[in-house]
Design an enzyme around this catalytic site. Structure first.
Site, PDB file in Angstrom:
ATOM      1  CG  HIS A  65      41.974  38.203  38.657  1.00 59.38           C
ATOM      2  ND1 HIS A  65      43.200  39.122  39.669  1.00 59.38           N
ATOM      3  CD2 HIS A  65      40.983  39.529  37.718  1.00 59.38           C
ATOM      4  CE1 HIS A  65      42.811  40.840  38.955  1.00 59.38           C
ATOM      5  NE2 HIS A  65      41.733  40.159  38.440  1.00 59.38           N
ATOM      6  CB  SER A  75      45.110  50.991  34.718  1.00 60.39           C
ATOM      7  OG  SER A  75      45.555  50.267  36.381  1.00 60.39           O
ATOM      8  CD  GLU A 126      42.679  41.575  42.276  1.00 57.43           C
ATOM      9  OE1 GLU A 126      41.765  41.002  42.564  1.00 57.43           O
ATOM     10  OE2 GLU A 126      42.608  41.918  42.004  1.00 57.43           O
ATOM     11  CG  ASN A 179      36.996  41.046  38.519  1.00 56.52           C
ATOM     12  OD1 ASN A 179      35.843  40.852  39.506  1.00 56.52           O
ATOM     13  ND2 ASN A 179      38.594  40.506  38.135  1.00 56.52           N
ATOM     14  N   GLY A 186      45.443  48.413  38.938  1.00 52.56           N
ATOM     15  CA  GLY A 186      44.928  48.374  40.074  1.00 52.56           C
ATOM     16  C   GLY A 186      45.882  50.209  40.564  1.00 52.56           C
ATOM     17  CE  LYS A 192      39.865  43.373  40.626  1.00 47.13           C
ATOM     18  NZ  LYS A 192      41.882  43.819  40.514  1.00 47.13           N
ATOM     19  CD  GLU A 229      43.109  41.035  34.486  1.00 45.39           C
ATOM     20  OE1 GLU A 229      41.819  41.420  34.019  1.00 45.39           O
ATOM     21  OE2 GLU A 229      42.528  40.589  35.609  1.00 45.39           O
TER      22      GLU A 229
HETATM   23  O1  G3P Z   1      40.532  42.157  36.547  1.00 47.49           O
HETATM   24  C1  G3P Z   1      40.216  43.399  36.192  1.00 47.49           C
HETATM   25  C2  G3P Z   1      41.260  43.937  36.844  1.00 47.49           C
HETATM   26  O2  G3P Z   1      42.404  43.461  38.118  1.00 47.49           O
HETATM   27  C3  G3P Z   1      42.101  45.275  36.575  1.00 47.49           C
HETATM   28  O3  G3P Z   1      41.992  45.595  37.724  1.00 47.49           O
HETATM   29  O4  G3P Z   1      41.355  48.161  38.594  1.00 47.49           O
HETATM   30  O5  G3P Z   1      42.975  47.838  36.850  1.00 47.49           O
HETATM   31  O6  G3P Z   1      40.955  47.906  35.952  1.00 47.49           O
HETATM   32  P1  G3P Z   1      41.733  47.384  37.309  1.00 47.49           P
END
Ligand code: G3P
Length: 252
Positions: free
Chosen positions: A96, A214, A98, A11, A174, A13, A168
């Site tokens: 998602h 992550s 976000e 993703n 992140g 983003k 998630e």
């Molecule tokens: O959709 C993927 C996500 O929100 C995870 O993000 O940067 O933690 O891999 P990240």
């Protein structure tokens, strides 16, 4: 043990200009090895069409990061399922965290989008997950149940085959903090149980449920070794060709 085909989805983003996207895809295609799993990349709407051209003749699928549920009409700024179909999108990330937390999307809206995605024969990747506050207040399972049942309300059993869910935990996105493999496995097993209760055993057994938060080359294998985890939805690490390919090429 039931085997489901793994999915590794990136993703992006709101990242990558067209030029950056072209470079990243070209680099990535040289690194991804053909293995028994699906690899998906989800660029911005603006880069979808060009990315589709670059992916032609390659075994990497195209995904979108959101979608509206109506086919057309007075919905300024929204993107129709028809537009996504036309450029070759086969996966659509919906709900998602976000979208839920920054843009206020609720389960009933996500539910309409899920139904529209299935109506147009694309695969929804429905995201669910608790915040840190919710986890610390011990309401993770209640939150997950509400999100799963709310976003999947009224789905026809026959369409369940295309459904993908991504667990998630918001606090792991992140932040560099990954849920432990045991915690991720436990919540994903719980989601599978909810699906079985509501839509029958087959839905529980066959639906692919990914972990996101992550994910990186260093933790993909231990996550994928867990019985309930069928793949990963990758954010930050999907922006780097070498890292994402190492995740996608993980050894079984
Ligand atoms: O959709 C993927 C996500 O929100 C995870 O993000 O940067 O933690 O891999 P990240």
């Amino acid at each position: 043990m039931i085997r489901r085909k793994p999915i590794i989805a990136g993703n992006w983003k709101m990242n990558n200009t067209m030029e950056e996207a072209e470079k990243l895809v070209a680099h990535l295609l040289g690194l991804i090895e053909k293995r028994d799993r699906e690899v998906v990349i989800c660029p911005s709407f603006v880069c979808l069409s060009r990315t589709a051209e670059l992916l032609k003749d390659h075994d990497v699928a195209l995904g979108a990061q959101n979608m509206h549920y109506e086919d057309n009409g007075a919905f300024t700024g929204e993107v129709s399922p028809l537009f996504l179909k036309e450029v070759g999108v086969t996966y659509v990330i919906l709900g998602h965290s976000e979208r839920r937390h920054i843009f206020g999307e609720k389960d009933d809206l996500i539910n309409k989008k899920v139904k529209a995605t299935l109506k147009h024969d694309m695969n929804p990747i429905v995201c669910v997950g608790e915040t840190l506050e919710e986890r610390e207040s011990n309401v993770t399972f209640e939150i997950i149940k509400n999100q799963v049942y709310g976003s999947l309300a009224g789905l026809e059993k026959e369409k369940m085959g295309k459904l993908v869910i991504a667990y998630e935990p918001v606090w792991a996105i992140g932040t560099g903090k990954t849920a432990t493999k045991e915690d991720a496995n436990e919540v994903i097993g719980y989601i599978r149980k909810l699906l079985a209760e509501k839509f029958g055993k087959e839905a529980g057994d066959k639906t692919r449920i990914l972990y996101g938060g992550s994910v990186k080359p260093a933790n993909i294998k231990e996550l994928m070794d867990m019985e309930e985890i069928d793949g990963a939805l990758v954010g930050g690490a999907s922006l780097k060709a070498v890292e994402f390919s190492e995740i996608a090429n993980y050894d079984i």
